[in-house]
Scaffold this motif. Sequence first.
Motif, PDB file in Angstrom:
ATOM      1  N   PHE A  38      12.599 -14.685  16.468  1.00  0.00           N
ATOM      2  CA  PHE A  38      13.496 -15.293  15.485  1.00  0.00           C
ATOM      3  C   PHE A  38      14.949 -14.993  15.830  1.00  0.00           C
ATOM      4  O   PHE A  38      15.839 -15.823  15.598  1.00  0.00           O
ATOM      5  CB  PHE A  38      13.159 -14.802  14.085  1.00  0.00           C
ATOM      6  CG  PHE A  38      11.970 -15.482  13.472  1.00  0.00           C
ATOM      7  CD1 PHE A  38      12.095 -16.729  12.886  1.00  0.00           C
ATOM      8  CD2 PHE A  38      10.718 -14.897  13.504  1.00  0.00           C
ATOM      9  CE1 PHE A  38      11.003 -17.381  12.327  1.00  0.00           C
ATOM     10  CE2 PHE A  38       9.611 -15.526  12.955  1.00  0.00           C
ATOM     11  CZ  PHE A  38       9.751 -16.778  12.365  1.00  0.00           C
ATOM     12  N   GLY A  39      15.208 -13.812  16.383  1.00  0.00           N
ATOM     13  CA  GLY A  39      16.569 -13.487  16.791  1.00  0.00           C
ATOM     14  C   GLY A  39      17.073 -14.345  17.931  1.00  0.00           C
ATOM     15  O   GLY A  39      18.281 -14.562  18.073  1.00  0.00           O
ATOM     16  N   VAL A  40      16.162 -14.869  18.747  1.00  0.00           N
ATOM     17  CA  VAL A  40      16.534 -15.750  19.854  1.00  0.00           C
ATOM     18  C   VAL A  40      16.705 -17.189  19.376  1.00  0.00           C
ATOM     19  O   VAL A  40      17.687 -17.865  19.706  1.00  0.00           O
ATOM     20  CB  VAL A  40      15.486 -15.681  20.980  1.00  0.00           C
ATOM     21  CG1 VAL A  40      15.769 -16.736  22.053  1.00  0.00           C
ATOM     22  CG2 VAL A  40      15.474 -14.292  21.611  1.00  0.00           C
ATOM     23  N   GLY A 208       7.903 -21.562  12.910  1.00  0.00           N
ATOM     24  CA  GLY A 208       7.858 -20.633  11.788  1.00  0.00           C
ATOM     25  C   GLY A 208       8.752 -21.060  10.644  1.00  0.00           C
ATOM     26  O   GLY A 208       8.360 -21.014   9.473  1.00  0.00           O
ATOM     27  N   MET A 209       9.978 -21.475  10.953  1.00  0.00           N
ATOM     28  CA  MET A 209      10.892 -21.940   9.912  1.00  0.00           C
ATOM     29  C   MET A 209      10.364 -23.215   9.262  1.00  0.00           C
ATOM     30  O   MET A 209      10.434 -23.378   8.037  1.00  0.00           O
ATOM     31  CB  MET A 209      12.277 -22.176  10.516  1.00  0.00           C
ATOM     32  CG  MET A 209      12.969 -20.912  10.989  1.00  0.00           C
ATOM     33  SD  MET A 209      14.445 -21.244  11.984  1.00  0.00           S
ATOM     34  CE  MET A 209      15.541 -21.937  10.734  1.00  0.00           C
ATOM     35  N   ALA A 210       9.847 -24.118  10.084  1.00  0.00           N
ATOM     36  CA  ALA A 210       9.315 -25.372   9.535  1.00  0.00           C
ATOM     37  C   ALA A 210       8.130 -25.118   8.618  1.00  0.00           C
ATOM     38  O   ALA A 210       7.934 -25.832   7.623  1.00  0.00           O
ATOM     39  CB  ALA A 210       8.924 -26.308  10.672  1.00  0.00           C
ATOM     40  N   ALA A 369       1.146 -28.164   9.981  1.00  0.00           N
ATOM     41  CA  ALA A 369       2.467 -27.595  10.255  1.00  0.00           C
ATOM     42  C   ALA A 369       2.540 -26.143   9.798  1.00  0.00           C
ATOM     43  O   ALA A 369       3.125 -25.288  10.486  1.00  0.00           O
ATOM     44  CB  ALA A 369       3.543 -28.427   9.559  1.00  0.00           C
ATOM     45  N   VAL A 370       1.957 -25.850   8.650  1.00  0.00           N
ATOM     46  CA  VAL A 370       1.919 -24.461   8.176  1.00  0.00           C
ATOM     47  C   VAL A 370       1.082 -23.608   9.129  1.00  0.00           C
ATOM     48  O   VAL A 370       1.470 -22.485   9.489  1.00  0.00           O
ATOM     49  CB  VAL A 370       1.348 -24.391   6.750  1.00  0.00           C
ATOM     50  CG1 VAL A 370       1.145 -22.938   6.319  1.00  0.00           C
ATOM     51  CG2 VAL A 370       2.274 -25.105   5.770  1.00  0.00           C
TER      52      VAL A 370
END
Length: 457
Positions: A38-40, A208-210, A369-370
């Motif tokens: 996530f940081g990338v 992950g965000m989606a 998607a989840v």
Amino acid sequence: MAVNALHILAEAATPADLAAARTQMGLSLGWHIILACFGVGMPAITVFAEWRWLRTGDELYRTLAHRWAKAMGVLFAVGAVSGTILSFEMGVLWPGLMQTYGQVIGLPFTLEGFAFFIEAIFLGIYLYAWDRLPPRVHVLTGIPVCVAGVASAFFVVCANAWMNQPTGFDLENGRVVGVDPWGAMFNPATPPQTVHMIIAAFLVAGFGMAAVYGAAMLRGKRDRYHRLGFTIPFTFAAVIAPVQVFVGDWAAKFLATNQPAKLAAIEGVYRTEQGAPLHLGGIYSNGEMRYAIEIPNALSLLAHWNPRATIIGLAEYPPGDRPPVNIVHWSFQIMVVIGFALVALGCWCGIVAWRRRRLPTSRWFARAAVAGGIAAPIAVEAGWVTTEVGRQPWIVWGKLRVTDAVTPVPGLTVGLLVVGIVYLVLTIASVYVMRRLARTPLPVAPQEPSAEQERAG
């Protein structure tokens, strides 16, 4: 002499302590790597959303970027804790590695420290100056965060790549001499491993965000705010997912030439053979793959572009030098299956969007998607298991064994318990804070765009 002395000391480590050290390192790596992903990937997606607000004037883009930035700050803070734990574990748990080879692999860790502080500084500016800088200047402050995040991942993976392809030094009577830090950092495994990991990070962040907005859609929230929140990160991930397939093929071909024992473990190849088959599924037992679906000649073709190419088998190596096949085989299979499933998910969305000019409205797509948001981190974990366990029993491939690198200090099971509690607390705290952020009321009401915004978008 130094390596032999460490070997004598390492023999004092009990099997339980060795298992505890390996488990603790695996737990720390497995926990931290998801936050690192996530940081990338998250900064680039966030900055893109804010840039879209500048282009269109649509406040929903700014709202999304602002929310994602807050989440990014939380994940960065937690990742800093787990990253610090990892840095201590390298020296505390594996003194045989750091004492002997620290001078060889110190450069990428040092550069990663610089990248980390640059990312931290500009992330602080990005979060604090949201309403204190002109919008265009504020967007520009996010760019160093994106670059530093990718650079940080690159430097760390360079060190891991070196452990798979140790270069940049000579050994004379067991002592490291002729150290070339740059040669060690840019070893043969650096290009495929770094590219593979950085793309994987964007996949984890995007899917992950989606998935967060996909879950909201399943609860009936299909307003434009949630559609945009889903579309932006999902598009990022869906576009680069097919690229990862080709990069993964590149990495596998690299193994065929440079780490044939790992490739043999991945496919359960015991005897060296020409025209080796590809195994789908199966259990490795007594030198053969049982219950697997075999595709004749496919492994030789994929590894060397030649259906009759020779694949070196595990029988060429002493039993003590062979990786644990079933763990490596199944972790690789899981990674590949998830990778192709994510490509298919992106194609599903792309085809519907091309034909109907909108996102798929099927609940099955939202569920998929989840599931993709959960599966992408699993694929990364499986890939790291393939990389790390496939190198066993070596911590530095062909040079230093894990048993010779572990600390002889007893009581490592206590350290494992403490670290496990720390990660449990961090997990609970992170979930709690992220849920509180998700429940924060929106500063603008979700609404449909005006005609001018539609044309600008």
